[in-house]
Design a protein around this motif. Structure first.
Motif, PDB file in Angstrom:
ATOM      1  N   THR A  98       0.836  -1.193   0.000  1.00  0.00           N
ATOM      2  CA  THR A  98       0.000   0.000   0.000  1.00  0.00           C
ATOM      3  C   THR A  98       0.878   1.253   0.000  1.00  0.00           C
ATOM      4  O   THR A  98       1.820   1.353   0.774  1.00  0.00           O
ATOM      5  CB  THR A  98      -0.906   0.034   1.242  1.00  0.00           C
ATOM      6  OG1 THR A  98      -1.440  -1.270   1.450  1.00  0.00           O
ATOM      7  CG2 THR A  98      -2.025   1.021   1.054  1.00  0.00           C
ATOM      8  N   ALA A  99       0.572   2.171  -0.889  1.00  0.00           N
ATOM      9  CA  ALA A  99       1.255   3.451  -0.958  1.00  0.00           C
ATOM     10  C   ALA A  99       0.183   4.499  -1.243  1.00  0.00           C
ATOM     11  O   ALA A  99      -0.946   4.137  -1.589  1.00  0.00           O
ATOM     12  CB  ALA A  99       2.323   3.427  -2.052  1.00  0.00           C
ATOM     13  N   PRO A 100       0.493   5.782  -1.087  1.00  0.00           N
ATOM     14  CA  PRO A 100      -0.544   6.785  -1.357  1.00  0.00           C
ATOM     15  C   PRO A 100      -1.130   6.696  -2.761  1.00  0.00           C
ATOM     16  O   PRO A 100      -2.319   6.924  -2.957  1.00  0.00           O
ATOM     17  CB  PRO A 100       0.202   8.121  -1.169  1.00  0.00           C
ATOM     18  CG  PRO A 100       1.316   7.806  -0.277  1.00  0.00           C
ATOM     19  CD  PRO A 100       1.712   6.399  -0.520  1.00  0.00           C
TER      20      PRO A 100
ATOM     21  N   GLY B 293       6.590   6.905  -3.289  1.00  0.00           N
ATOM     22  CA  GLY B 293       5.988   7.574  -2.141  1.00  0.00           C
ATOM     23  C   GLY B 293       6.310   9.059  -2.206  1.00  0.00           C
ATOM     24  O   GLY B 293       6.925   9.509  -3.176  1.00  0.00           O
TER      25      GLY B 293
ATOM     26  N   CYS C 107      13.787   7.251   3.374  1.00  0.00           N
ATOM     27  CA  CYS C 107      13.476   7.891   4.644  1.00  0.00           C
ATOM     28  C   CYS C 107      14.739   8.038   5.499  1.00  0.00           C
ATOM     29  O   CYS C 107      15.782   7.453   5.218  1.00  0.00           O
ATOM     30  CB  CYS C 107      12.413   7.088   5.385  1.00  0.00           C
ATOM     31  SG  CYS C 107      12.839   5.363   5.612  1.00  0.00           S
TER      32      CYS C 107
ATOM     33  N   CYS D 231      11.991   0.851   8.480  1.00  0.00           N
ATOM     34  CA  CYS D 231      11.312  -0.140   7.645  1.00  0.00           C
ATOM     35  C   CYS D 231      12.272  -1.246   7.216  1.00  0.00           C
ATOM     36  O   CYS D 231      11.892  -2.419   7.130  1.00  0.00           O
ATOM     37  CB  CYS D 231      10.696   0.534   6.423  1.00  0.00           C
ATOM     38  SG  CYS D 231      11.801   1.649   5.574  1.00  0.00           S
TER      39      CYS D 231
ATOM     40  N   VAL E 103       6.650  -1.417   7.621  1.00  0.00           N
ATOM     41  CA  VAL E 103       6.025  -0.130   7.335  1.00  0.00           C
ATOM     42  C   VAL E 103       7.094   0.963   7.260  1.00  0.00           C
ATOM     43  O   VAL E 103       8.000   1.009   8.073  1.00  0.00           O
ATOM     44  CB  VAL E 103       5.012   0.236   8.454  1.00  0.00           C
ATOM     45  CG1 VAL E 103       4.335   1.545   8.131  1.00  0.00           C
ATOM     46  CG2 VAL E 103       4.004  -0.863   8.640  1.00  0.00           C
ATOM     47  N   CYS E 104       6.971   1.784   6.238  1.00  0.00           N
ATOM     48  CA  CYS E 104       7.805   2.977   6.173  1.00  0.00           C
ATOM     49  C   CYS E 104       6.888   4.186   6.318  1.00  0.00           C
ATOM     50  O   CYS E 104       6.215   4.583   5.375  1.00  0.00           O
ATOM     51  CB  CYS E 104       8.576   3.044   4.856  1.00  0.00           C
ATOM     52  SG  CYS E 104       9.635   4.488   4.773  1.00  0.00           S
ATOM     53  N   LEU E 105       6.806   4.742   7.511  1.00  0.00           N
ATOM     54  CA  LEU E 105       5.882   5.854   7.738  1.00  0.00           C
ATOM     55  C   LEU E 105       6.271   7.126   6.999  1.00  0.00           C
ATOM     56  O   LEU E 105       5.404   7.768   6.404  1.00  0.00           O
ATOM     57  CB  LEU E 105       5.732   6.120   9.236  1.00  0.00           C
ATOM     58  CG  LEU E 105       4.806   5.170   9.981  1.00  0.00           C
ATOM     59  CD1 LEU E 105       4.691   5.590  11.430  1.00  0.00           C
ATOM     60  CD2 LEU E 105       3.427   5.148   9.343  1.00  0.00           C
TER      61      LEU E 105
ATOM     62  N   ASN F 110       7.744   7.565   4.190  1.00  0.00           N
ATOM     63  CA  ASN F 110       7.435   7.450   2.770  1.00  0.00           C
ATOM     64  C   ASN F 110       6.041   6.878   2.541  1.00  0.00           C
ATOM     65  O   ASN F 110       5.629   6.666   1.398  1.00  0.00           O
ATOM     66  CB  ASN F 110       8.481   6.576   2.071  1.00  0.00           C
ATOM     67  CG  ASN F 110       8.643   6.963   0.623  1.00  0.00           C
ATOM     68  OD1 ASN F 110       8.303   8.070   0.237  1.00  0.00           O
ATOM     69  ND2 ASN F 110       9.128   6.041  -0.191  1.00  0.00           N
ATOM     70  N   ARG F 111       5.317   6.586   3.613  1.00  0.00           N
ATOM     71  CA  ARG F 111       3.927   6.115   3.577  1.00  0.00           C
ATOM     72  C   ARG F 111       3.753   4.863   2.725  1.00  0.00           C
ATOM     73  O   ARG F 111       2.849   4.765   1.907  1.00  0.00           O
ATOM     74  CB  ARG F 111       2.996   7.233   3.087  1.00  0.00           C
ATOM     75  CG  ARG F 111       3.025   8.410   4.045  1.00  0.00           C
ATOM     76  CD  ARG F 111       2.272   9.582   3.518  1.00  0.00           C
ATOM     77  NE  ARG F 111       0.840   9.306   3.446  1.00  0.00           N
ATOM     78  CZ  ARG F 111      -0.024  10.141   2.865  1.00  0.00           C
ATOM     79  NH1 ARG F 111       0.410  11.237   2.304  1.00  0.00           N
ATOM     80  NH2 ARG F 111      -1.296   9.849   2.838  1.00  0.00           N
TER      81      ARG F 111
ATOM     82  N   ILE G 255       3.362   0.679   3.025  1.00  0.00           N
ATOM     83  CA  ILE G 255       3.088  -0.430   3.937  1.00  0.00           C
ATOM     84  C   ILE G 255       3.115  -1.721   3.132  1.00  0.00           C
ATOM     85  O   ILE G 255       2.464  -1.808   2.093  1.00  0.00           O
ATOM     86  CB  ILE G 255       1.707  -0.295   4.611  1.00  0.00           C
ATOM     87  CG1 ILE G 255       1.588   1.032   5.343  1.00  0.00           C
ATOM     88  CG2 ILE G 255       1.448  -1.453   5.556  1.00  0.00           C
ATOM     89  CD1 ILE G 255       0.185   1.361   5.801  1.00  0.00           C
TER      90      ILE G 255
END
Lengths: 140, 178
Positions: free
Chosen positions: A58-60, A78, A99, A104, A118-120, A122-123, A125
């Motif tokens: 999942t990414a934006p 991201g 990041c 992550c 998860v890489c918060l 860079n959003r 998952i």
């Protein structure tokens, strides 16, 4: 003199079902094709991946599912740049990320249903999905 | 005294011209609008399920008058029915317009190419399937944008099969009896 109504009463039933060539060859083809397509879609969408373990990325900008039984290098875009996700030998991990903390990457390789990396910043998952959850949760 | 049967309405429409023809187009449009609006009163298990009785009028128009005139009927039906129901220019309106135009294109294509091999029922089923598939495609690209909506596709095809058959039989009844 015949009353007006009789004409209609006589013909309606037989004409409703149609006389003569009721079904043409194209109709059979159309019906078979549509039914076959429906059955195919049913089996594909509901039976196919019921027990499969998959990786959900999942990414934006996008959300995709991948099989874990493959060798794959993904570049997930991201906000900060591309996060590199590797799928290999039934496991998946984040190999590189733009990041700052690199948490992550330190989350390691995941393979069991429910596990995440998860890489918060860079959003991004990645999560292993599946029906048979071997463990309820993972703490690190 | 025996009452002689006059030429059927279908024949009259086929051979009409000028103002009479305009009248018949308007009449068929009204019929289509009536069925489209009446359908909204029928209780349905799911809101997007439709019987497609207005489609029967489209079939009738396809087999009696020219393609251009049938297209007028389709567009007039979609716009006027949405005005009456109250969904004009809403999402539902965009969807029904897409579905109607796509299914009309497919039905017109198959009717003109191979009407000797496919009866109106088969053409109606093709149109219903196209309508549902194109609507789902539009929903997916414009509004929802998720893979999840494709889970509806087999159900939509089943509904299309049932609704297309019913409206096809009705259209066939119209062509044969009026």
């Amino acid at each position: 003199m015949r009353p007006l109504g009789t004409e209609y009463q006589r013909v309606t039933c037989s004409k409703l079902l149609g006389r003569g060539n009721f079904i043409k060859i194209g109709d059979i083809l159309v019906f078979t094709a549509v039914i076959a397509l429906t059955v195919f879609l049913f089996t594909r969408t509901f039976a196919g991946d019921a027990s499969a373990v998959r990786l959900k990325v999942t990414a934006p900008s996008f959300e995709e599912h991948y099989s874990l039984d493959q060798q794959k290098l993904l570049e997930v875009p991201g906000p900060l740049g591309n996060t590199t996700v590797v799928i290999s030998d039934g496991r998946a991990w984040i190999q590189d990320s733009p990041c700052k903390e690199k948490i992550c990457i330190k989350m390691g390789k995941i393979k069991r249903p429910g596990e995440q990396a998860v890489c918060l910043p860079n959003r991004v998952i990645i999560e292993v999905e599946g029906n048979r959850k071997s463990i309820d949760a993972v703490t690190r | 005294m025996v009452i002689e049967a006059e030429a059927s309405i279908t024949e009259t429409i086929r051979e009409s011209s000028g103002g009479r023809r305009t009248f018949f187009i308007a009449f068929l449009s009204t019929m289509a609008i009536f069925f489209a609006v009446a359908e909204t009163a029928v209780p349905k298990p799911l809101p997007w399920m439709r019987l497609g009785l207005a489609n029967a009028i489209t079939l009738y128009a396809l087999s009696t008058i020219r393609v251009k005139e049938a297209l007028i009927i389709v567009v007039a039906r979609v716009i006027a029915a949405s005005l009456l129901v109250g969904t004009f220019l809403s999402i539902g309106f965009i969807l029904s317009l897409t579905g109607a135009l796509a299914s009309f294109a497919v039905m017109c294509f198959f009717y003109s190419i191979c009407k000797r091999w496919i009866s109106l029922v088969g053409i109606s089923v093709l149109g219903a399937v196209t309508s549902n598939a194109s609507q789902l495609f539009v929903v997916n690209t414009l509004f929802v944008n998720s893979r999840l909506s494709y889970y509806f596709l087999p159900f939509l095809f089943l509904f299309a099969l049932a609704g297309g058959t019913i409206s096809g039989l009705f259209g066939r009844f119209l062509v044969k009896n009026i």
